[in-house]
Scaffold this motif. Structure first.
Motif, PDB file in Angstrom:
ATOM      1  N   MET A   1       5.985  -4.098 -12.893  1.00 16.03           N
ATOM      2  CA  MET A   1       7.273  -4.181 -12.196  1.00 16.03           C
ATOM      3  C   MET A   1       7.523  -5.577 -11.613  1.00 16.03           C
ATOM      4  N   GLU A   2       6.441  -6.238 -11.181  1.00 20.30           N
ATOM      5  CA  GLU A   2       6.607  -7.569 -10.598  1.00 20.30           C
ATOM      6  C   GLU A   2       7.268  -8.535 -11.573  1.00 20.30           C
ATOM      7  N   TRP A   3       6.978  -8.358 -12.863  1.00 21.74           N
ATOM      8  CA  TRP A   3       7.508  -9.286 -13.858  1.00 21.74           C
ATOM      9  C   TRP A   3       8.996  -9.099 -14.107  1.00 21.74           C
ATOM     10  N   LEU A   4       9.591  -8.050 -13.524  1.00 27.02           N
ATOM     11  CA  LEU A   4      11.046  -7.925 -13.574  1.00 27.02           C
ATOM     12  C   LEU A   4      11.718  -9.062 -12.795  1.00 27.02           C
ATOM     13  N   LEU A   5      10.936  -9.743 -11.939  1.00 24.16           N
ATOM     14  CA  LEU A   5      11.466 -10.905 -11.230  1.00 24.16           C
ATOM     15  C   LEU A   5      11.889 -12.007 -12.191  1.00 24.16           C
ATOM     16  N   VAL A   6      11.252 -12.063 -13.352  1.00 26.83           N
ATOM     17  CA  VAL A   6      11.556 -13.145 -14.291  1.00 26.83           C
ATOM     18  C   VAL A   6      12.980 -13.026 -14.836  1.00 26.83           C
ATOM     19  N   PRO A   7      13.373 -11.888 -15.425  1.00 31.45           N
ATOM     20  CA  PRO A   7      14.773 -11.788 -15.843  1.00 31.45           C
ATOM     21  C   PRO A   7      15.747 -11.838 -14.661  1.00 31.45           C
ATOM     22  N   ALA A   8      15.320 -11.311 -13.508  1.00 34.24           N
ATOM     23  CA  ALA A   8      16.187 -11.376 -12.322  1.00 34.24           C
ATOM     24  C   ALA A   8      16.420 -12.823 -11.907  1.00 34.24           C
ATOM     25  N   ALA A   9      15.379 -13.643 -12.005  1.00 34.55           N
ATOM     26  CA  ALA A   9      15.507 -15.057 -11.659  1.00 34.55           C
ATOM     27  C   ALA A   9      16.449 -15.764 -12.629  1.00 34.55           C
ATOM     28  N   TYR A  10      16.366 -15.412 -13.900  1.00 34.96           N
ATOM     29  CA  TYR A  10      17.291 -16.015 -14.865  1.00 34.96           C
ATOM     30  C   TYR A  10      18.737 -15.665 -14.524  1.00 34.96           C
ATOM     31  N   LEU A  11      18.977 -14.407 -14.183  1.00 39.10           N
ATOM     32  CA  LEU A  11      20.335 -13.987 -13.839  1.00 39.10           C
ATOM     33  C   LEU A  11      20.825 -14.694 -12.578  1.00 39.10           C
ATOM     34  N   LEU A  12      19.933 -14.847 -11.590  1.00 42.54           N
ATOM     35  CA  LEU A  12      20.311 -15.586 -10.381  1.00 42.54           C
ATOM     36  C   LEU A  12      20.640 -17.027 -10.722  1.00 42.54           C
ATOM     37  N   GLY A  13      19.813 -17.636 -11.567  1.00 42.14           N
ATOM     38  CA  GLY A  13      20.083 -19.005 -11.978  1.00 42.14           C
ATOM     39  C   GLY A  13      21.404 -19.144 -12.695  1.00 42.14           C
ATOM     40  N   SER A  14      21.806 -18.091 -13.392  1.00 37.62           N
ATOM     41  CA  SER A  14      23.057 -18.125 -14.148  1.00 37.62           C
ATOM     42  C   SER A  14      24.302 -18.094 -13.263  1.00 37.62           C
ATOM     43  N   VAL A  15      24.140 -17.669 -12.015  1.00 37.68           N
ATOM     44  CA  VAL A  15      25.271 -17.708 -11.078  1.00 37.68           C
ATOM     45  C   VAL A  15      25.553 -19.170 -10.746  1.00 37.68           C
ATOM     46  N   GLN A  16      26.793 -19.603 -10.945  1.00 38.31           N
ATOM     47  CA  GLN A  16      27.162 -21.017 -10.806  1.00 38.31           C
ATOM     48  C   GLN A  16      28.062 -21.238  -9.594  1.00 38.31           C
ATOM     49  N   PRO A  17      27.492 -21.620  -8.446  1.00 36.76           N
ATOM     50  CA  PRO A  17      28.329 -21.887  -7.272  1.00 36.76           C
ATOM     51  C   PRO A  17      29.405 -22.931  -7.537  1.00 36.76           C
ATOM     52  N   GLY A  18      29.090 -23.945  -8.323  1.00 39.53           N
ATOM     53  CA  GLY A  18      30.073 -24.978  -8.614  1.00 39.53           C
ATOM     54  C   GLY A  18      31.289 -24.435  -9.328  1.00 39.53           C
TER      55      GLY A  18
END
Length: 202
Positions: free
Chosen positions: A1-18
């Motif tokens: 379950m901990e490794w679900l952080l990896v795709p979650a991190a990609y999705l967070l990175g994909s959010v573009q504040p700019g």
């Protein structure tokens, strides 16, 4: 379950504040302005310094957050490094923005700071005077990222830096510098735009 952080991190990175901030403030798509990137420099061109500073802080924060979460719930340095890597990849190639994101500097420095804080501080300490003296954000970015990478190399050579953390640097350092290849070409040709010049490429 901990490794679900990896795709979650990609999705967070994909959010573009700019992208979101410029759309909110200016009713424009930042990807249709200047360099087409979603990071601080292009936002400064489109929406001003305050918006650019906010984007820098948010982009850096999204690099730090998932790595700190990974470190807090697991002692697995490979998980930490994977999370740090994919959050930057998500910023550069965001699924939510047609895989057209930023160059990865702020998010990369944020992720790196969660793995080796002093290397990121060194990068920022170098970035600021280079930009102030040269007025080239791209030059400051490249030199700053190279400084962070050098910090990881030094840490690997001088003491027991976890190998996965060094692998992160080996992947992300060249990625971010490679994303500046057009800027580097213009710097070498003397055609790169300085801060405040029209049509600056960032």
């Amino acid at each position: 379950m901990e490794w679900l952080l990896v795709p979650a991190a990609y999705l967070l990175g994909s959010v573009q504040p700019g992208l979101l901030i410029v759309r909110l403030l200016m009713r424009r798509d930042i990807r249709e302005v200047g360099s087409g990137k979603t990071g601080m420099t292009n936002v400064m061109r489109a929406a001003g310094k305050k918006a650019a500073a906010l984007v820098f802080v948010l982009d850096m924060a999204k690099g730090v957050l998932p790595v700190l979460v990974a470190a807090s719930i697991s002692g697995d340095t490979w998980l930490e490094a994977a999370t740090a890597t994919v959050v930057v990849v998500g910023h550069v190639f965001p699924v939510f923005a047609g895989f057209r994101g930023g160059r990865g500097v702020a998010t990369g420095v944020g992720a790196a700071s969660a793995l080796l804080w002093w290397a990121s501080i060194a990068g920022i300490v170098v970035f600021v005077p280079v930009v102030l003296l040269s007025r080239y954000v791209s030059l400051g970015s490249v030199v700053g990222v190279a400084t962070v990478f050098a910090g990881f190399v030094l840490a690997m050579a001088a003491y027991d830096l976890p190998t996965p953390h060094f692998v992160f640097a080996l992947i992300i350092g060249p990625l971010i510098i490679g994303m500046h290849r057009d800027n580097i070409v213009r710097l070498l040709r003397g055609t790169e735009r300085r801060i405040g010049q029209r049509d600056e490429q960032g």
